[in-house]
Motif scaffolding. Structure first.
Motif, PDB file in Angstrom:
ATOM      1  N   ALA A   9      10.934  -5.521  -2.064  1.00  0.00           N
ATOM      2  CA  ALA A   9      11.872  -4.418  -1.849  1.00  0.00           C
ATOM      3  C   ALA A   9      11.161  -3.083  -2.016  1.00  0.00           C
ATOM      4  O   ALA A   9      10.238  -2.934  -2.825  1.00  0.00           O
ATOM      5  N   LEU A  10      11.579  -2.101  -1.233  1.00  0.00           N
ATOM      6  CA  LEU A  10      11.031  -0.758  -1.358  1.00  0.00           C
ATOM      7  C   LEU A  10      11.480  -0.129  -2.663  1.00  0.00           C
ATOM      8  O   LEU A  10      12.643  -0.244  -3.059  1.00  0.00           O
ATOM      9  N   THR A  11      10.570   0.555  -3.320  1.00  0.00           N
ATOM     10  CA  THR A  11      10.925   1.316  -4.515  1.00  0.00           C
ATOM     11  C   THR A  11      11.142   2.774  -4.125  1.00  0.00           C
ATOM     12  O   THR A  11      10.651   3.244  -3.087  1.00  0.00           O
ATOM     13  N   LEU A  12      11.854   3.508  -4.959  1.00  0.00           N
ATOM     14  CA  LEU A  12      12.088   4.920  -4.677  1.00  0.00           C
ATOM     15  C   LEU A  12      10.780   5.697  -4.676  1.00  0.00           C
ATOM     16  O   LEU A  12      10.594   6.620  -3.868  1.00  0.00           O
ATOM     17  N   ASP A  13       9.862   5.323  -5.569  1.00  0.00           N
ATOM     18  CA  ASP A  13       8.574   6.017  -5.605  1.00  0.00           C
ATOM     19  C   ASP A  13       7.795   5.799  -4.313  1.00  0.00           C
ATOM     20  O   ASP A  13       7.128   6.707  -3.807  1.00  0.00           O
ATOM     21  N   GLN A  14       7.867   4.580  -3.776  1.00  0.00           N
ATOM     22  CA  GLN A  14       7.180   4.317  -2.511  1.00  0.00           C
ATOM     23  C   GLN A  14       7.738   5.187  -1.395  1.00  0.00           C
ATOM     24  O   GLN A  14       6.994   5.745  -0.587  1.00  0.00           O
ATOM     25  N   ILE A  15       9.060   5.291  -1.342  1.00  0.00           N
ATOM     26  CA  ILE A  15       9.691   6.096  -0.290  1.00  0.00           C
ATOM     27  C   ILE A  15       9.340   7.573  -0.476  1.00  0.00           C
ATOM     28  O   ILE A  15       8.950   8.260   0.475  1.00  0.00           O
ATOM     29  N   ALA A  16       9.460   8.076  -1.711  1.00  0.00           N
ATOM     30  CA  ALA A  16       9.212   9.489  -1.975  1.00  0.00           C
ATOM     31  C   ALA A  16       7.762   9.874  -1.714  1.00  0.00           C
ATOM     32  O   ALA A  16       7.477  10.980  -1.237  1.00  0.00           O
ATOM     33  N   GLU A  17       6.829   8.965  -2.031  1.00  0.00           N
ATOM     34  CA  GLU A  17       5.416   9.288  -1.891  1.00  0.00           C
ATOM     35  C   GLU A  17       4.866   8.986  -0.501  1.00  0.00           C
ATOM     36  O   GLU A  17       4.035   9.728   0.015  1.00  0.00           O
ATOM     37  N   GLN A  18       5.315   7.901   0.120  1.00  0.00           N
ATOM     38  CA  GLN A  18       4.700   7.465   1.369  1.00  0.00           C
ATOM     39  C   GLN A  18       5.521   7.799   2.609  1.00  0.00           C
ATOM     40  O   GLN A  18       5.012   7.756   3.732  1.00  0.00           O
ATOM     41  N   LEU A  19       6.791   8.107   2.419  1.00  0.00           N
ATOM     42  CA  LEU A  19       7.637   8.592   3.515  1.00  0.00           C
ATOM     43  C   LEU A  19       8.107  10.002   3.182  1.00  0.00           C
ATOM     44  O   LEU A  19       9.272  10.357   3.376  1.00  0.00           O
ATOM     45  N   ALA A  20       7.174  10.796   2.671  1.00  0.00           N
ATOM     46  CA  ALA A  20       7.511  12.096   2.102  1.00  0.00           C
ATOM     47  C   ALA A  20       8.121  13.057   3.115  1.00  0.00           C
ATOM     48  O   ALA A  20       9.005  13.842   2.770  1.00  0.00           O
TER      49      ALA A  20
END
Length: 363
Positions: A31-42
């Motif tokens: 599952a995607l984490t919020l940190d992954q989304i915030a950092e990598q889909l910035a």
């Protein structure tokens, strides 16, 4: 009628469960984490914050995940949450000349005070899919994020201003309007226009900006400067008697230099367009600055002949949350309305057929 309502509720409940299942996707995939989304889909997160009018990367990332990547739905979620927050004060104007710069480019001067800084940009990349994107990227040495220097960086437009070659950038003493609290009544002042444009739909504003370059309200623009970086947000604390920094946010600012005009006793001067948005979003900031200049037509005694110059048209249609609600409500039941239209259509067709038969009988 009661049975139909209950049946509809059951269907809606199952639709919500199906949505949650589709949102999670294949359970074999992490599952995607919020940190992954915030950092990598910035950049997607930045757009949600800008058009949702709320600077909070974690909340914006949560909205992106909940909406399955539908950014307009994510913006809607964040905007709705924003309405529940208390308003405890207003910040002072941010000082973008003291920005901790990540990217700063000018299309008008090659050598600018402080220098040009390419920073993170797609401008010089080849639009070819990178096969490395199919797997985990190798760990690389992190790049320096901020320009390691102190002091302020004067804007490129200040160079023109010092020579009197551009209209002065005069700050207004008037208290800014609040688009989120006061109903919009046209015409509006520039402060409210800039608020509306900053939270307007990027695609809509991009199309309008493009139209101004193609002759529909031509402004003959030059990018005076685009800068991206961190700025401090300060609030005035009456009990202390001075302003206090409450944090830093990333913003994108664009100063557009447009065609020159002469006013009164002043000689011809360049005019300005301005855009400032949350996060790294230079395409949006540039579009805002172009549309801002187009909407200033009255200030320069220009005829309003193009859509981008029509204040009511632009501001009444640039909000994607409002536009989404109005378009997507068509999916909701309109059975009574449609049956009324259907009945009217059948009646009109019947009257026409009767008239045609009576005409044939008379002949």
């Amino acid at each position: 009628m009661y049975v139909a309502v209950k049946g509809g509720e059951a269907a809606i409940d199952k639709a919500h469960k199906l949505l949650a299942d589709r949102r999670r996707g294949d359970r074999a995939v992490p599952a995607l984490t919020l940190d992954q989304i915030a950092e990598q889909l910035a950049l997607g997160v930045d757009r949600v914050m800008a058009e949702g009018s709320l600077y909070d990367p974690q909340l914006a990332a949560m909205c992106v995940r909940q909406s399955r990547g539908d950014l307009i739905e994510a913006i809607f979620l964040l905007r709705a949450y924003r309405t529940t927050l208390p308003r405890f004060g207003y910040s002072l104007p941010v000082a973008t000349d003291t920005m901790q710069i990540e990217r700063r480019v000018s299309a008008t001067y090659k050598d600018i005070p402080g220098g040009q800084l390419l920073g993170p940009t797609f401008d010089y990349t080849h639009r070819l899919i990178d096969p490395d994107m199919a797997g985990d990227e190798p760990v690389a040495q992190p790049a320096r994020r901020l320009l390691d220097t102190a002091g302020s960086f004067p804007r490129v437009t200040d160079i023109l201003n010092d020579e009197g070659l551009i209209e002065p950038d005069v700050a207004s003493d008037k208290e800014p309007a609040d688009l989120t609290r006061d109903p919009t009544s046209f015409p509006v002042d520039r402060d409210l226009r800039l608020q509306a444009l900053a939270r307007g739909d990027e695609g809509f504003l991009l199309s309008l900006a493009y139209s101004t370059q193609r002759g529909y309200g031509r402004t003959h623009p030059f990018v005076g400067e685009v800068r991206i970086g961190m700025v401090e947000v300060e609030v005035d604390v009456p009990e202390l008697g001075f302003a206090v920094s409450i944090g830093s946010i990333r913003v994108t600012e664009c100063q557009m230099v447009s065609q020159f005009k002469g006013q009164g006793e002043e000689g011809p001067r360049f005019t300005r367009g301005y855009g400032l948005v949350f996060g790294q979003s230079e395409r949006k900031a540039m579009a805002v600055s172009l549309v801002d200049r187009a909407l200033r037509a009255d200030e320069f005694d220009e005829q309003r002949t193009a859509p981008a110059q029509d204040e009511e048209f632009v501001l009444a249609h640039c909000d994607n949350v409002e536009a989404t609600g109005f378009v997507e409500h068509l999916k909701l039941p309109h059975y009574v309305d449609f049956q009324a239209e259907l009945g009217l259509l059948r009646m009109l067709r019947g009257e026409k057929e009767d008239a045609s038969q009576n005409k044939e009988a008379a002949e």
